[in-house]
Structure formats: structure tokens, C-alpha cells
Design a protein around this motif. Structure first.
Motif, PDB file in Angstrom:
ATOM      1  N   GLY A  51      30.833  44.412  44.955  1.00 49.15           N
ATOM      2  CA  GLY A  51      30.283  43.063  44.839  1.00 49.15           C
ATOM      3  C   GLY A  51      29.576  42.765  43.535  1.00 49.15           C
ATOM      4  O   GLY A  51      28.815  41.793  43.473  1.00 49.15           O
ATOM      5  N   SER A  53      28.410  41.153  40.433  1.00 51.91           N
ATOM      6  CA  SER A  53      28.541  39.811  39.842  1.00 51.91           C
ATOM      7  C   SER A  53      29.425  38.898  40.678  1.00 51.91           C
ATOM      8  O   SER A  53      30.127  38.041  40.130  1.00 51.91           O
ATOM      9  CB  SER A  53      29.099  39.910  38.414  1.00 51.91           C
ATOM     10  N   ARG A  54      29.395  39.086  42.010  1.00 52.38           N
ATOM     11  CA  ARG A  54      30.195  38.235  42.882  1.00 52.38           C
ATOM     12  C   ARG A  54      29.303  37.622  43.962  1.00 52.38           C
ATOM     13  O   ARG A  54      29.167  38.175  45.054  1.00 52.38           O
ATOM     14  CB  ARG A  54      31.345  39.029  43.519  1.00 52.38           C
ATOM     15  N   LYS A 411      39.422  45.516  45.190  1.00 50.26           N
ATOM     16  CA  LYS A 411      38.178  44.790  45.428  1.00 50.26           C
ATOM     17  C   LYS A 411      37.068  45.170  44.460  1.00 50.26           C
ATOM     18  O   LYS A 411      36.356  44.312  43.938  1.00 50.26           O
ATOM     19  CB  LYS A 411      37.697  45.010  46.866  1.00 50.26           C
TER      20      LYS A 411
END
Length: 507
Positions: A51, A53-54, A411
Motif C-alpha cells: 500500500g 503511496s496508495r 500489487k
């Protein structure tokens, strides 16, 4: 005079044995392998985490950081309860209390370094380089002091040589390394405690082993995957003592002692939650968070049976959640049954280790709401099997890493670390089999079988790297990897059951 001389000689011999300098030679290869494992873990750490910077959820890295925030800012009574200060939809705590206490300890230390890292509400999405260095350091420290020493202990007295290569293979298992130090989690703690429990039980330190396993279960509920084989092994020991004419009362004493250790350990861990709110409200809320039926039969592209069947038959549309949970429970127990019966019928080292592998793999393949990272539990059992069945164990560990390719590469952006870690592991395995005189060469048929088990998943990975997925099937390669790994896992489960009942001999 002869008796005096004999007694003086025996006394001198006893003193010599007592004060003899310890043999440190076995420590050198173990420490060398430990340094190699730590170096590879440190090399993976600078790469992206889950995850990164998401927004708005920021992945598992943010989940672990947020739990430090919640546990340090809120009282124990509110940790597992939804409120204006604790939004459970934003990474609410869903691990047992021991994991929460670990987050609390880390949160206090993080606050001492920089209070903004765990400030309630305002710290969401914290990903500064100093904070990332701190978080990566906490995982590396946990691995160093809990998980890696247990792995070294599991191979320290192995007949397989050279010890340096065997311990290096144990240190370089790519699945746990990539998930904890790349994706970001603390699986090393629960896996280390569970592995230590297995080793202690096998050395007849049953009470201490039971205590450590209860701690592993109270850190992460996925340790349930190993609970049934350990229970059957200990029950089998009690039954053997009960049937022995010389020690029937030892069986009753052992059984009562084991029950007392389990109750005392659980009571110690859960007592803060039980005392935090009237009527055990906080503890009940925690139990509801640990086993969320509402999440469905599976998530994402897991290499298990339900996800594979769902490619053809959309299970979520034809079966209710309650019925799915019941079907999954029955299928899991059926897949475990041969291993559990063998472990209960004749407990022993090989029986426990192979049963733990078979049961944890059966849970991954058939249980309700299995995650792709749950493959770490049978992979841990495979590491313990290295001295018993090196080719079988190494082959499974590599396949476990391949099965997480959709998570790690697609991912998390960890394609390069995954390839490099798998490559280093394959090189270490190749050197072990080439330079170990104590490993019996596998037949060509066995080697060909393992190659066939890996080939479809590797082909799907390579195809995904070269060819773009069709617009109508954006998750094509993830599904191909999951389905092919699921088929291979089913073969591994069958092989483990056959080995348990001594119907085949695994290399």
C-alpha cells in the motif's frame, strides 16, 4: 588403594568433562547462515511495502502502524469496539490480544522517537523515510530474536551435512522473508513461537511447548492451522502412557498439566480485556473481530480450492455465507483426517511434522476465508521437514513463494526482490544437494514430478511478464498462477498423507 585410585580417576574425568571447553565448531556455520539471512532481509527492506503511496487505506504497513496508534491512544476496553475514535472500517484490530500488546509496546517506543508517528487521527498514512526505517527495523529485530534462532535450532542436530548449506536453506525460505520484510507483517513472531512449540514437544518438553503454542495462537489466530496435529500428538502420548501398565497415572497427570497450562496461558493473555469492561464486553468484541464470517468464503486470488472452483462456478452467488462456512469446515476436517488419525495412532517426530504440514496445507486449501499469506504456515512446517525430506521441503517452499506472485509482484511492486530471493534460494538448494553426501539422491521420477508441479505456475508468471493481459480478462495471469499452484498444493497434500502412512518414500 585400587578403589581410591579408581575414584580419583573418575573424579578427574568428571572434572574434565565438567570444565571441558565447549565445541564451538557447529556455531560457525549457523552464525554464517544467520548473517546471510539477515543480509538478504535487509536488502529487501528498501523496496516498496504494501500500500505504499496508495490512499486511502495504504495497505498492511498502515494497518500495523494504525494498531500502534489505537493501542497507545485508547484504553483496552475500546481496542476492538467501533467508536468515533476507533473506526473499525479503517484497519480495525482483528488479531488476538498478544498482537495488540505487541503493537502497544511498539507504539510507546515510536511515540518516544516521534510522537507524530502514532498521533490519533492525524498520523494516518504516515510513510516518512525515518518511520519506514523504524518499522522495518522492528520486523528485522523480531525475526532475529524469535524466528531465526528457532529455524537454526531445527537443523542444528540434523544428520544432513554440510550444516552451513542446510541452515542457509532454512534461513533463505523466500515466502516468509518476502511477506514480512517486503510486503510488511510480523508473521515471524507467530511462526517462530509455533515452530519452537513443535521442537519442544518433540523433545518431550510438552508443557513449555504447549505454552508457546498458546502464545502463538494468541498472537495470530492462523496458528489454529497447526493446533489439531499438536493436540492429536499430545493426546496420543497420553493414551500411550495410559495403556502402559507401569505409568497409567502419569497420563492423567500429564493431561491435567497440559489443560492447566492452556487455561493459565489464555487467562493471562485475555485478563486485561476481561477486566477492561463489564460482562466481558471487550473480550466478546475481540472474539467477533477474530472470526469475521461476513467477509465471505475467500478474498482476492488465493491458490486454494474455493477460488479455483469459483473460476467455473460462482460460489458466492449460489451458497450463503453460513452454508459456505459449514461446507468449508467439513471439507477441511476431511482433508486433515488421515494425518490426524496417524498422529494420534502412533505419535512421533515424523508423524507430527508431516501431520502439521498436511493439516496446515488442508486448512489453506479448504478453510473459510483463507488469505494468500496463509501459505506461510505450511511453509513453516516444510522448513521443519528439511532434515526429514529435503527435496520435498525445498520444492514446496519455492512453490509457496510462486503462489504469492500476484500479491507480491502485481500489487506490491516486489517483482525484482521476489525473483532475486527465489533465485538465491534455488542456488542454495542446488549447492546443498550437490555437496551434501548425506542426502540420498532422488529418483528421476521424483525430480520430474516436482518439475511438473512447478512448470505451469512458472509458465503463467513468465507469460504475465511478456504478454499483456486481455482487456476483458485483466486478472488472467493472477488466476492462472493461483489455479496452477492450487493443483500443485493438492498433490503435495496427497504426498504428505501417503508419506505419513508409509505408502511412499519422499526424497
Amino acid at each position: 588403594q585400587q578403589q581410591q585410585s579408581k575414584s580419583s580417576n573418575s573424579l578427574k574425568a568428571g572434572c574434565t568433562r565438567r570444565y571441558m571447553a565447549p565445541n564451538w565448531q557447529p556455531l560457525l556455520p549457523l552464525l554464517s547462515a544467520l548473517c546471510l539471512g539477515l543480509a538478504l532481509r535487509a536488502a529487501v527492506a528498501p523496496y516498496p511495502h504494501s500500500g505504499q503511496s496508495r490512499p486511502p487505506m495504504f495497505g498492511d504497513y498502515e494497518a500495523q502502524r494504525h494498531w500502534q496508534e489505537v493501542t497507545t491512544a485508547l484504553p483496552v476496553s475500546e481496542w476492538y469496539i467501533n467508536s468515533s475514535r476507533n473506526d473499525l472500517l479503517y484497519w480495525g484490530l482483528d488479531y488476538p490480544p498478544l498482537s495488540a500488546y505487541h503493537s502497544l509496546a511498539l507504539g510507546y517506543r515510536a511515540a518516544a522517537i516521534n510522537a507524530s508517528w502514532v498521533a490519533l487521527g492525524s498520523s494516518r498514512g504516515e510513510q516518512s523515510p525515518p518511520h519506514k526505517l523504524w518499522m522495518r527495523g522492528t520486523v528485522l529485530t523480531s525475526d532475529l530474536f524469535i524466528h531465526l534462532p528457532v529455524l537454526l535450532a531445527s537443523v542444528a542436530y540434523s544428520p544432513v551435512s554440510p550444516l552451513l548449506l542446510l541452515s542457509a536453506v532454512a534461513m533463505l525460505s523466500p515466502s516468509q522473508l518476502l511477506v514480512d520484510h517486503g510486503h510488511f507483517q510480523y508473521n515471524c513472531i507467530s511462526l517462530g513461537l509455533a515452530a519452537a512449540a513443535h521442537l519442544l514437544v518433540l523433545r518431550r518438553r510438552r508443557l513449555l511447548g504447549t505454552c508457546l503454542f498458546c502464545l502463538a495462537l494468541n498472537y495470530k489466530q492462523m496458528a489454529l492451522y497447526h493446533s489439531l496435529p499438536l493436540f492429536c500428538h499430545l493426546l496420543g502420548d497420553c493414551c500411550n502412557l495410559l495403556l502402559s501398565a507401569a505409568a497409567p497415572w502419569r497420563a492423567v497427570r500429564l493431561l491435567c498439566s497440559l489443560a492447566a497450562v492452556v487455561l493459565a496461558t489464555f487467562l493471562l493473555v485475555w485478563s486485561p480485556l476481561l477486566a477492561a469492561a463489564p460482562n466481558g464486553r471487550a473480550a466478546l468484541a475481540a472474539l467477533q473481530r477474530l472470526f469475521p464470517i461476513g467477509r465471505g468464503l475467500f478474498e482476492d486470488h488465493v491458490a486454494n480450492v474455493w477460488c479455483t472452483i469459483n473460476v467455473v462456478v460462482k460460489l458466492k452467488t449460489i451458497i450463503s455465507q453460513g452454508a459456505a462456512a459449514a461446507v468449508a469446515a467439513v471439507a477441511t476436517l476431511a482433508a486433515c483426517a488421515p494425518a490426524l488419525v496417524r498422529c494420534l495412532y502412533r505419535p512421533g517426530r515424523s508423524a507430527l511434522l508431516f501431520a502439521s504440514f498436511a493439516a496446515s496445507l488442508a486448512f489453506f486449501l479448504f478453510s473459510y476465508q483463507a488469505h494468500e499469506k496463509s501459505i506461510l504456515l505450511p511453509a513453516m512446517s516444510a522448513v521443519l521437514l528439511l532434515p526429514e525430506a529435503p527435496l520435498f521441503a525445498c520444492s514446496f517452499q519455492l512453490l509457496a513463494a510462486i503462489s504469492m506472485w500476484p500479491l507480491l509482484a502485481y500489487k506490491d511492486g516486489l517483482a525484482l526482490p521476489t525473483v532475486c530471493c527465489a533465485g538465491v534460494f534455488v542456488i542454495a538448494v542446488g549447492l546443498l544437494f550437490r555437496w551434501s553426501p548425506s542426502i540420498r539422491p532422488a529418483s528421476r521420477l521424483v525430480v520430474a514430478l516436482h518439475a511438473c508441479l512447478h512448470a505451469p505456475a512458472l509458465a503463467a508468471v513468465l507469460a504475465g511478464a511478456v504478454l499483456p493481459a486481455p482487456a476483458s480478462l485483466p486478472y488472467l495471469y493472477s488466476l492462472l498462477v493461483s489455479v496452477s499452484c492450487c493443483a500443485a498444493f493438492c498433490v503435495f497434500l496427497l504426498l504428505a498423507h501417503l508419506r505419513l502412512w508409509r505408502l511412499i518414500d519422499l526424497a
